[in-house]
Design a protein around this motif. Structure first.
Motif, PDB file in Angstrom:
ATOM      1  N   ASP A 127       1.432  -1.119  -0.216  1.00 39.79           N
ATOM      2  CA  ASP A 127      -0.274  -0.142  -0.003  1.00 39.79           C
ATOM      3  C   ASP A 127       0.943   1.496   0.077  1.00 39.79           C
ATOM      4  O   ASP A 127       0.636   2.613  -0.656  1.00 39.79           O
ATOM      5  CB  ASP A 127      -1.213  -0.188   1.428  1.00 39.79           C
ATOM      6  CG  ASP A 127      -2.175  -0.899   0.928  1.00 39.79           C
ATOM      7  OD1 ASP A 127      -2.257  -1.488  -0.104  1.00 39.79           O
ATOM      8  OD2 ASP A 127      -2.713  -1.046   1.378  1.00 39.79           O
ATOM      9  N   PRO A 128       2.437   0.886   0.604  1.00 40.59           N
ATOM     10  CA  PRO A 128       2.714   2.437   0.400  1.00 40.59           C
ATOM     11  C   PRO A 128       3.413   3.016  -0.516  1.00 40.59           C
ATOM     12  O   PRO A 128       4.224   3.896  -1.268  1.00 40.59           O
ATOM     13  CB  PRO A 128       4.270   2.401   1.515  1.00 40.59           C
ATOM     14  CG  PRO A 128       3.097   1.345   2.307  1.00 40.59           C
ATOM     15  CD  PRO A 128       2.572   0.374   2.090  1.00 40.59           C
ATOM     16  N   VAL A 129       3.455   2.036  -1.856  1.00 38.68           N
ATOM     17  CA  VAL A 129       4.372   1.976  -2.875  1.00 38.68           C
ATOM     18  C   VAL A 129       2.561   2.916  -4.408  1.00 38.68           C
ATOM     19  O   VAL A 129       1.885   2.528  -4.549  1.00 38.68           O
ATOM     20  CB  VAL A 129       4.519   0.656  -3.135  1.00 38.68           C
ATOM     21  CG1 VAL A 129       5.562   1.153  -4.794  1.00 38.68           C
ATOM     22  CG2 VAL A 129       5.351   0.397  -2.752  1.00 38.68           C
ATOM     23  N   LYS A 130       3.717   3.908  -5.062  1.00 44.46           N
ATOM     24  CA  LYS A 130       3.053   4.854  -5.901  1.00 44.46           C
ATOM     25  C   LYS A 130       2.690   3.301  -7.096  1.00 44.46           C
ATOM     26  O   LYS A 130       4.239   3.902  -7.294  1.00 44.46           O
ATOM     27  CB  LYS A 130       3.429   5.945  -5.828  1.00 44.46           C
ATOM     28  CG  LYS A 130       2.725   6.380  -5.278  1.00 44.46           C
ATOM     29  CD  LYS A 130       3.606   8.318  -5.216  1.00 44.46           C
ATOM     30  CE  LYS A 130       5.276   9.115  -5.453  1.00 44.46           C
ATOM     31  NZ  LYS A 130       5.592  10.080  -5.657  1.00 44.46           N
ATOM     32  N   GLY A 131       2.113   2.565  -7.566  1.00 41.39           N
ATOM     33  CA  GLY A 131       2.338   2.495  -8.850  1.00 41.39           C
ATOM     34  C   GLY A 131       2.569   3.198  -9.888  1.00 41.39           C
ATOM     35  O   GLY A 131       2.718   4.321  -9.765  1.00 41.39           O
ATOM     36  N   GLY A 132       3.062   2.360 -10.656  1.00 44.45           N
ATOM     37  CA  GLY A 132       4.253   2.761 -12.159  1.00 44.45           C
ATOM     38  C   GLY A 132       5.385   2.246 -12.747  1.00 44.45           C
ATOM     39  O   GLY A 132       6.070   1.215 -11.954  1.00 44.45           O
ATOM     40  N   LEU A 133       5.963   2.515 -13.331  1.00 43.80           N
ATOM     41  CA  LEU A 133       6.671   2.065 -14.383  1.00 43.80           C
ATOM     42  C   LEU A 133       8.039   3.182 -13.941  1.00 43.80           C
ATOM     43  O   LEU A 133       7.934   4.631 -13.607  1.00 43.80           O
ATOM     44  CB  LEU A 133       7.275   1.726 -15.485  1.00 43.80           C
ATOM     45  CG  LEU A 133       8.317   1.002 -16.096  1.00 43.80           C
ATOM     46  CD1 LEU A 133       8.833  -0.124 -15.927  1.00 43.80           C
ATOM     47  CD2 LEU A 133       8.060   1.419 -17.822  1.00 43.80           C
ATOM     48  N   TYR A 134       8.970   2.635 -13.361  1.00 39.98           N
ATOM     49  CA  TYR A 134      10.337   4.364 -12.892  1.00 39.98           C
ATOM     50  C   TYR A 134      11.429   3.980 -13.892  1.00 39.98           C
ATOM     51  O   TYR A 134      12.073   1.853 -13.291  1.00 39.98           O
ATOM     52  CB  TYR A 134      11.195   4.083 -11.205  1.00 39.98           C
ATOM     53  CG  TYR A 134       9.396   4.274 -10.638  1.00 39.98           C
ATOM     54  CD1 TYR A 134       9.459   6.228 -10.217  1.00 39.98           C
ATOM     55  CD2 TYR A 134       8.126   3.663 -10.143  1.00 39.98           C
ATOM     56  CE1 TYR A 134       8.056   6.114  -9.384  1.00 39.98           C
ATOM     57  CE2 TYR A 134       7.214   4.447  -9.784  1.00 39.98           C
ATOM     58  CZ  TYR A 134       6.456   5.665  -8.978  1.00 39.98           C
ATOM     59  OH  TYR A 134       5.951   5.773  -8.766  1.00 39.98           O
ATOM     60  N   GLY A 135      12.158   4.511 -14.532  1.00 36.24           N
ATOM     61  CA  GLY A 135      13.250   4.224 -15.497  1.00 36.24           C
ATOM     62  C   GLY A 135      13.208   4.087 -16.580  1.00 36.24           C
ATOM     63  O   GLY A 135      11.587   4.164 -16.800  1.00 36.24           O
ATOM     64  N   GLU A 136      14.092   3.881 -17.367  1.00 32.71           N
ATOM     65  CA  GLU A 136      13.954   2.972 -18.765  1.00 32.71           C
ATOM     66  C   GLU A 136      14.042   1.740 -19.022  1.00 32.71           C
ATOM     67  O   GLU A 136      14.941   1.055 -18.831  1.00 32.71           O
ATOM     68  CB  GLU A 136      14.832   4.613 -19.714  1.00 32.71           C
ATOM     69  CG  GLU A 136      13.755   5.781 -19.566  1.00 32.71           C
ATOM     70  CD  GLU A 136      14.780   6.443 -20.717  1.00 32.71           C
ATOM     71  OE1 GLU A 136      15.828   6.316 -21.002  1.00 32.71           O
ATOM     72  OE2 GLU A 136      15.041   7.894 -20.089  1.00 32.71           O
ATOM     73  N   ALA A 137      13.197   1.153 -20.026  1.00 37.87           N
ATOM     74  CA  ALA A 137      13.514   0.061 -20.108  1.00 37.87           C
ATOM     75  C   ALA A 137      15.301  -0.085 -21.462  1.00 37.87           C
ATOM     76  O   ALA A 137      15.416   0.835 -21.447  1.00 37.87           O
ATOM     77  CB  ALA A 137      13.034  -0.393 -21.289  1.00 37.87           C
ATOM     78  N   PRO A 138      16.293  -1.067 -20.679  1.00 41.03           N
ATOM     79  CA  PRO A 138      17.164  -0.655 -21.126  1.00 41.03           C
ATOM     80  C   PRO A 138      17.757  -1.497 -22.736  1.00 41.03           C
ATOM     81  O   PRO A 138      16.624  -1.464 -22.831  1.00 41.03           O
ATOM     82  CB  PRO A 138      17.948  -2.116 -20.732  1.00 41.03           C
ATOM     83  CG  PRO A 138      16.954  -3.475 -19.869  1.00 41.03           C
ATOM     84  CD  PRO A 138      15.408  -2.327 -19.448  1.00 41.03           C
ATOM     85  N   SER A 139      18.030  -0.211 -23.157  1.00 42.28           N
ATOM     86  CA  SER A 139      18.430  -0.416 -24.725  1.00 42.28           C
ATOM     87  C   SER A 139      19.528  -2.254 -24.733  1.00 42.28           C
ATOM     88  O   SER A 139      20.202  -2.358 -23.938  1.00 42.28           O
ATOM     89  CB  SER A 139      19.079   0.805 -25.078  1.00 42.28           C
ATOM     90  OG  SER A 139      19.898  -0.110 -25.923  1.00 42.28           O
ATOM     91  N   LEU A 140      19.042  -3.027 -25.612  1.00 41.15           N
ATOM     92  CA  LEU A 140      19.566  -4.154 -26.070  1.00 41.15           C
ATOM     93  C   LEU A 140      20.466  -3.527 -27.027  1.00 41.15           C
ATOM     94  O   LEU A 140      21.361  -4.402 -27.736  1.00 41.15           O
ATOM     95  CB  LEU A 140      18.560  -5.180 -26.695  1.00 41.15           C
ATOM     96  CG  LEU A 140      17.377  -5.577 -25.828  1.00 41.15           C
ATOM     97  CD1 LEU A 140      16.365  -6.280 -26.563  1.00 41.15           C
ATOM     98  CD2 LEU A 140      18.013  -6.250 -24.716  1.00 41.15           C
ATOM     99  N   THR A 141      20.849  -2.661 -27.602  1.00 39.99           N
ATOM    100  CA  THR A 141      21.796  -2.966 -28.571  1.00 39.99           C
ATOM    101  C   THR A 141      22.872  -2.273 -27.611  1.00 39.99           C
ATOM    102  O   THR A 141      24.338  -0.755 -28.344  1.00 39.99           O
ATOM    103  CB  THR A 141      21.501  -1.955 -29.492  1.00 39.99           C
ATOM    104  OG1 THR A 141      20.869  -0.352 -29.274  1.00 39.99           O
ATOM    105  CG2 THR A 141      20.580  -2.211 -30.701  1.00 39.99           C
ATOM    106  N   SER A 142      22.641  -0.354 -26.805  1.00 41.31           N
ATOM    107  CA  SER A 142      23.667   0.458 -25.620  1.00 41.31           C
ATOM    108  C   SER A 142      24.396  -0.852 -25.154  1.00 41.31           C
ATOM    109  O   SER A 142      23.521  -0.578 -23.681  1.00 41.31           O
ATOM    110  CB  SER A 142      23.195   1.640 -25.818  1.00 41.31           C
ATOM    111  OG  SER A 142      24.204   2.088 -24.989  1.00 41.31           O
TER     112      SER A 142
END
Length: 193
Positions: A127-142
């Motif tokens: 319950d203390p956690v705000k839902g969502g995605l934090y950060g970015e998906a890693p690149s498979l080429t970099s």
């Protein structure tokens, strides 16, 4: 030891921590058993602030897709029971859960697996956690100098947020430095005290 004996005698789980389906290793979900003990230690007032449980088997090297699906079934069953148990005992609002994963060795790349690396997903619930995605998906080429994925969020930033915002601890003293904030908590402990 006496505290543990007392907690075992007074704790009655409010959720079913067992699974009836044989998944990867056996019909006993080891993660569920560990989370049931964690719930017992939390709700019986032993004073524990931080618990560590693991689910092994992600170092697959081959047939990763099928094994991963089975392991995620274990994770879903165990975490679901733990979350339900804490909710029914009115403890869910005071707890958060973190999960990280790494997978197979270098040979696994050639056998439909993945390599260990510097980047891994973290799942946080509670319950203390705000839902969502934090950060970015890693690149498979970099990739980094070792050929591994580059991380977008330093895991120590997540620890810092839990230590300072959820447990009210001096995170820089524990971690030895300060890291970028990842504001995933609805109301940090300092704001509610």
């Amino acid at each position: 030891m006496s505290t543990l004996r007392t907690s075992a005698a007074t704790y009655q789980p409010m959720a079913d921590y067992t699974d009836k389906v044989q998944l990867v290793y056996s019909s006993k979900n080891q993660l569920a058993a560990a989370l049931q003990l964690a719930a017992e230690l939390i709700v019986t007032g032993t004073g524990v602030k931080l618990l560590h449980v693991t689910l092994g088997g992600f170092d697959t090297h081959y047939t990763e897709l099928n094994r991963h699906d089975d392991l995620m079934g274990y994770l879903d069953s165990a975490v679901g029971a733990f979350y339900q148990d804490l909710a029914l005992m009115a403890w869910r609002t005071r707890c958060s859960l973190r999960r990280g994963r790494s997978s197979a060795g270098a040979e696994g790349k050639r056998q439909r697996g993945t390599d260990h690396g510097a980047a891994a997903p973290l799942l946080l619930i509670g319950d203390p956690v705000k839902g969502g995605l934090y950060g970015e998906a890693p690149s498979l080429t970099s990739l980094d100098g070792s050929g591994n994925l580059k991380y977008a969020v330093d895991f120590r930033s997540v620890y810092q947020e839990i230590l300072g915002g959820h447990l009210g601890a001096g995170s820089s003293q524990i971690l030895g430095a300060s890291f970028d904030r990842v504001p995933f908590l609805k109301a940090p402990v300092a704001a509610t005290v």
